[in-house]
Design an enzyme around this catalytic site. Structure first.
Site, PDB file in Angstrom:
ATOM      1  NE  ARG A 160     -16.125 -45.917 -28.276  1.00 41.50           N
ATOM      2  CZ  ARG A 160     -14.881 -46.309 -28.582  1.00 41.50           C
ATOM      3  NH1 ARG A 160     -14.221 -47.158 -27.813  1.00 41.50           N
ATOM      4  NH2 ARG A 160     -14.300 -45.884 -29.675  1.00 41.50           N
ATOM      5  NE  ARG A 163     -27.138 -57.799 -55.279  1.00 36.13           N
ATOM      6  CZ  ARG A 163     -26.510 -56.664 -54.952  1.00 36.13           C
ATOM      7  NH1 ARG A 163     -25.950 -55.922 -55.864  1.00 36.13           N
ATOM      8  NH2 ARG A 163     -26.453 -56.274 -53.690  1.00 36.13           N
ATOM      9  N   GLY A 201     -28.040 -53.322 -55.218  1.00 35.42           N
ATOM     10  CA  GLY A 201     -28.414 -53.039 -53.823  1.00 35.42           C
ATOM     11  C   GLY A 201     -29.070 -51.664 -53.712  1.00 35.42           C
ATOM     12  CG  ASP A 256     -18.093 -49.456 -54.852  1.00 38.56           C
ATOM     13  OD1 ASP A 256     -19.068 -48.751 -55.183  1.00 38.56           O
ATOM     14  OD2 ASP A 256     -18.107 -50.701 -54.903  1.00 38.56           O
ATOM     15  CG  ASP A 289     -20.823 -50.711 -51.423  1.00 38.67           C
ATOM     16  OD1 ASP A 289     -21.454 -50.732 -50.346  1.00 38.67           O
ATOM     17  OD2 ASP A 289     -20.817 -51.663 -52.233  1.00 38.67           O
ATOM     18  N   GLY A 332     -19.551 -52.518 -47.658  1.00 39.24           N
ATOM     19  CA  GLY A 332     -18.599 -51.812 -48.510  1.00 39.24           C
ATOM     20  C   GLY A 332     -18.101 -52.686 -49.644  1.00 39.24           C
ATOM     21  NE  ARG A 333     -20.802 -55.733 -53.904  1.00 33.26           N
ATOM     22  CZ  ARG A 333     -21.931 -55.981 -54.530  1.00 33.26           C
ATOM     23  NH1 ARG A 333     -22.399 -57.191 -54.522  1.00 33.26           N
ATOM     24  NH2 ARG A 333     -22.575 -55.044 -55.142  1.00 33.26           N
ATOM     25  CD  GLU A 387     -19.912 -56.449 -47.064  1.00 33.36           C
ATOM     26  OE1 GLU A 387     -20.597 -57.281 -46.474  1.00 33.36           O
ATOM     27  OE2 GLU A 387     -20.257 -55.883 -48.113  1.00 33.36           O
ATOM     28  N   GLY A 440     -25.174 -49.257 -58.579  1.00 31.51           N
ATOM     29  CA  GLY A 440     -23.740 -49.332 -58.296  1.00 31.51           C
ATOM     30  C   GLY A 440     -22.939 -49.869 -59.472  1.00 31.51           C
ATOM     31  CG  ASP A 441     -19.466 -52.339 -58.806  1.00 35.59           C
ATOM     32  OD1 ASP A 441     -20.538 -52.676 -58.249  1.00 35.59           O
ATOM     33  OD2 ASP A 441     -18.383 -52.914 -58.593  1.00 35.59           O
ATOM     34  CE  LYS A 458      -8.936 -44.300 -26.469  1.00 36.57           C
ATOM     35  NZ  LYS A 458      -9.038 -44.454 -27.900  1.00 36.57           N
ATOM     36  CG  ASN A 459     -13.762 -47.460 -20.029  1.00 37.22           C
ATOM     37  OD1 ASN A 459     -14.062 -47.175 -21.177  1.00 37.22           O
ATOM     38  ND2 ASN A 459     -14.225 -46.817 -18.975  1.00 37.22           N
ATOM     39  CB  THR A 508     -23.574 -47.987 -54.435  1.00 37.21           C
ATOM     40  OG1 THR A 508     -22.912 -48.849 -53.490  1.00 37.21           O
ATOM     41  CG2 THR A 508     -22.526 -47.070 -55.041  1.00 37.21           C
TER      42      THR A 508
END
Ligand code: F6P
Length: 326
Positions: A158, A75, A14, A133, A131, A174-175, A226, A105-106, A217-218, A129
């Site tokens: 918000r 990939r 990614g 991680d 993430d 964040g896998r 994820e 990444g990993d 709070k409204n 990455t």
């Protein structure tokens, strides 16, 4: 004495903001040190298909501010096979590439580790990455930008959540790692963060949210990482809706918007420092390590450690989310 004449450079897996800043830093540091640089397009896929182009300083001009990766990424399932890696190695030989810098990444670093175990090639990895991680580094290239993108998006949600007095479940990437969700929740004053590292029961969640509403709070916003473990924002929202039909619930999945955009200053600096460090590592004779950052110091992390799946998350921060959202 190092005898590396030509470095191959690729991005894989990614994409992440500031990968371009890392490409620029690796290329220029290598050239500064008298090495040749070859850009490998589309990650390991391009190494197998031979999409390899000479890189000069001007190839990396004006890219530090750009998101994505000018080398493209992919990939590659073929690189997971012995045959695929043999073709990749033969192409490296043909192109005269005698060391590799892999940004990813990993999955990408796992590929690098296997490749380095089969062939005698010095490889240095950079943690690219969103993430965050990868084990052995405080932060990864792209994480800060993604966190800022999440912050901007949640701030906007918000506004509408407050206007309608709604409960939102917002899913972030964040896998299977909760860094984006947890720190995103702190940065945006969310009512809760649901992360795969720590199980949260629907009851506990509803209690938290109820407290939030009771205290005048409204709106309530829950950031969800994820993952099959959390059930994702849709899964959680369904469960809460069934048990608490009185809530007006909405779901937003931020998706790939988190991967794009111009990198933050912090990511550009990190990528530039790490890119320079990757070439310095090769010059020092390091191999099969990822560049990490530990308390502002650049460190070498063996691939086997970097790809461990259990990078610790600061669990106290969940409490911070809870306390600050009363
Ligand atoms: O690893 C980076 C990441 O963005 C993860 O957070 C996410 O699960 C995954 O990539 C998505 O991958 P793809 O772009 O292939 O759908």
């Amino acid at each position: 004495m190092h005898n590396i004449k030509c470095v191959g450079l690729l991005t894989s897996g990614g994409d992440a903001p500031a990968m371009n800043a890392a490409i620029r830093a690796v290329t220029r540091t290598a050239i500064y040190n008298g090495m040749e640089v070859k850009g490998i397009m589309r990650g390991y896929k391009g190494l197998i298909s031979g999409e390899i182009v000479p890189f000069r300083t001007q190839n990396v001009s004006n890219i530090i501010q750009q998101g994505g990766t000018i080398l493209k990424t992919a990939r590659s399932s073929e690189f997971e096979t012995v045959e695929g890696r043999k073709i990749a190695y033969d192409n490296m030989q043909k192109e005269g590439i005698d060391a590799l810098v892999v940004i990813g990444g990993d999955g990408s670093l796992t590929g690098a580790r296997v490749f380095a175990a089969e062939y005698d090639i010095p490889i240095v990895g950079l943690p690219g990455t969103i993430d965050n991680d990868l084990f052995g580094t405080d932060t990864t290239i792209g994480y800060d930008t993604a966190l800022n993108t999440i912050m901007q998006a949640v701030d906007k949600i918000r506004d509408t959540a407050s206007s309608h007095e709604r409960l939102f479940f917002i899913e972030v990437m964040g896998r299977n790692a909760g860094f984006l969700a947890l720190n995103g929740a702190i940065a945006t004053g969310c009512e809760a963060a649901i992360i795969p590292e720590i199980a949260t029961e629907v009851d506990q969640l509803a209690e938290l949210i109820q407290n939030g509403f009771r205290k005048s709070k409204n709106s309530s916003i829950v950031l969800v990482a994820e993952s099959e473990i959390t059930g994702g924002a849709l899964g959680l929202a369904d469960r809460v809706k069934k048990e608490y039909p009185e809530y007006d619930v909405r779901v937003t999945i931020l998706g790939h918007i988190q991967r794009g955009g111009s990198p933050t200053a912090s990511d550009r600096i990190l990528a530039s420092r790490m890119g320079e460090a990757a070439i310095n590592a090769l010059l020092e004779g390091q191999r099969n390590v990822m560049i990490g950052i530990d308390d502002e110091e650049l460190v070498y992390v063996p691939f086997s450690k970097a790809i461990r799946k259990d990078k610790p998350i600061n669990r106290d921060l969940l409490n911070t989310v809870k306390i600050l959202s009363i």
